[in-house]
Scaffold this active site. Sequence first.
Site, PDB file in Angstrom:
ATOM      1  CG  ASP A  72      -2.143  -0.897   0.981  1.00  0.00           C
ATOM      2  OD1 ASP A  72      -2.652  -0.905  -0.148  1.00  0.00           O
ATOM      3  OD2 ASP A  72      -2.562  -1.587   1.921  1.00  0.00           O
ATOM      4  CG  ASP A 112      -7.931  -3.295  -2.874  1.00  0.00           C
ATOM      5  OD1 ASP A 112      -8.395  -4.226  -3.555  1.00  0.00           O
ATOM      6  OD2 ASP A 112      -8.371  -3.002  -1.760  1.00  0.00           O
TER       7      ASP A 112
HETATM    8  N1  GLY Z   1      -7.527  -1.185   0.026  1.00  0.00           N
HETATM    9  C1  GLY Z   1      -8.400  -1.613   1.037  1.00  0.00           C
HETATM   10  C2  GLY Z   1      -9.815  -1.219   0.822  1.00  0.00           C
HETATM   11  O1  GLY Z   1     -10.189  -0.715  -0.206  1.00  0.00           O
HETATM   12  O2  GLY Z   1     -10.585  -1.430   1.738  1.00  0.00           O
END
Ligand code: GLY
Length: 414
Positions: free
Chosen positions: A131, A192
Site C-alpha cells: 500500500d 486495490d
Molecule cells: N484497500 C483496502 C480497501 O479498499 O478497503
Amino acid sequence: MTRKMQKSSLSNTILRLQIVFLMLCVGSIITNSQAQRKAKPLNDNTISLDSSAEQALLMAQSLIDKPTRLPKTTDAEGKLNTTSSADWVSGFFPGVLWYLYEYKRDTVLLNYARNYTARVEKEKNNKRTHDLGFMLYCSFGNGYRITGDTTYREVLLTGAESLASRYNPVIGLLRSWDWSNDKQWQYPVIIDNMMNLELLFWASKISGNPKYREIAISHADRTMANHFRPDYSTYHVVSYDTVTGIPEMKVTHQGYADESAWSRGQAWGLYGFTMAYRETKDSKYLEQAKRIADFILNHPNLPADKIPYWDFNAPDIPNAKRDASAGAVIASALIELSGYVDKSLAKKYLNVAKTQLRTLSSPEYLAKKGTNGNFILKHSVGHFTGNIEVDVPLTYADYYYIEALLRLINNGKQ
Ligand code: GLY
C-alpha cells in the site's frame, strides 16, 4: 468671532463635508463590489470545497498535539478514530490537505499539509505492505507535485524501491498481503494493488530507471488477464501458485461473496486502468477501463443517484448500505477517463460523475461543520462482512471526493 475665524470655520466645514462625501463614495464602491461578489453565482463545487476546507482544518487542529496519529474513521459513538502511519490509509488526510491547499493557497493549510505528510515518512522503508502508493503518493506525491520539495522526492524514490521489493518475477506481480486467512492463499494479489502502480510509474520518470515502470506494466497486464470475469467485473483477491505462477484461487475478502462484485474493488479497477493508460498510452488499458466503466454504469443495481451499494450483489438491495468511498473513487476516475474518449462517451461519464458529486455534496452525505468526527463525507463501508467500518466516514472517501471536485474544476487534470 472675527471674519477671519468665520472664514476658517467655513472652510473646515467644507473640508469635513468633502471627507464625509469621499468616505461615502469609497464605502459605496466597497459595498457594491461586495454585493457584486455575493450576487455572482457561486459554483456548487467550489462551495463544497470551501466547506471541506473548514472541516479539514478542524480535523488538523484536533490532532496537532498527537504527532504520530492520522485520521482513519469514527468509532461506535461517532468519535474520531486515528491510526499510526503504518495503516494503509495514513496518507489520505495529508493528501486532502495538499489538495485543499492547492485550491485555496492558504498558508495554514500548507503548514498542516507539511506537518501531516511528515508523519508518514518512516513508511518509505516499509517492505511489508503493497500500500505504499496509497500511503506515500497521496501525501508526499501531492506535496512534491505542488511544492517541488526535493526532500519529498527522496522519500518517494525510497518508497518506490520498497514497493518494488515485493515483486516476484516468476509471478510477474507485486504481492499484496503477507498474511493469510483460513483460505491459506500462497501469493495474494488484490485489485486495490492497481492503485499503488502510480508511484512506480512516477519513480521511473523521475529516476530514469525503467525497472519500476516495467514492474507496473507487468502487474497491470497480469491483473488484466487474471482478475476480470467475462462481464468485466473484478474479483477482489487472486492468489497465485508460487511455483507455476498461475492463479490458484479467485476469492473475496471484503466483498459479499467470491463471485460478487465488491463495489470499491470495481472502483479501484476503473481508476487503476485509467491511470495505467495515462502513464503508458497503451490502448489496451483504455479499453479495459471503458469496459469496467460499462459494467459499473450499466449495472441494474447502481442507484439513480449513482452512489453504489457496498457490493453490487449485496443480498438486501435496495436496503443495503451505500459506500460513499466507492462513489468518490468512481467519480474521480470517470472524470479522468472522460478526457481520453470520444465526445458522447465523455458526456456520459461526466454526467454520472456529476450526479455522484451532487449526491455526495448533498446533506445526506456531506457532514455539517464540526460533526462526523470532522470528516467530510458520511456513509462509507470499509469491510461489511467483517463488521468493520460499516456506514461510517472513511478518510479515503474524503480524499477521492476532493480529488474529483478538483478534477471537475480543472477538466480532468489533477
Ligand atoms: N484497500 C483496502 C480497501 O479498499 O478497503
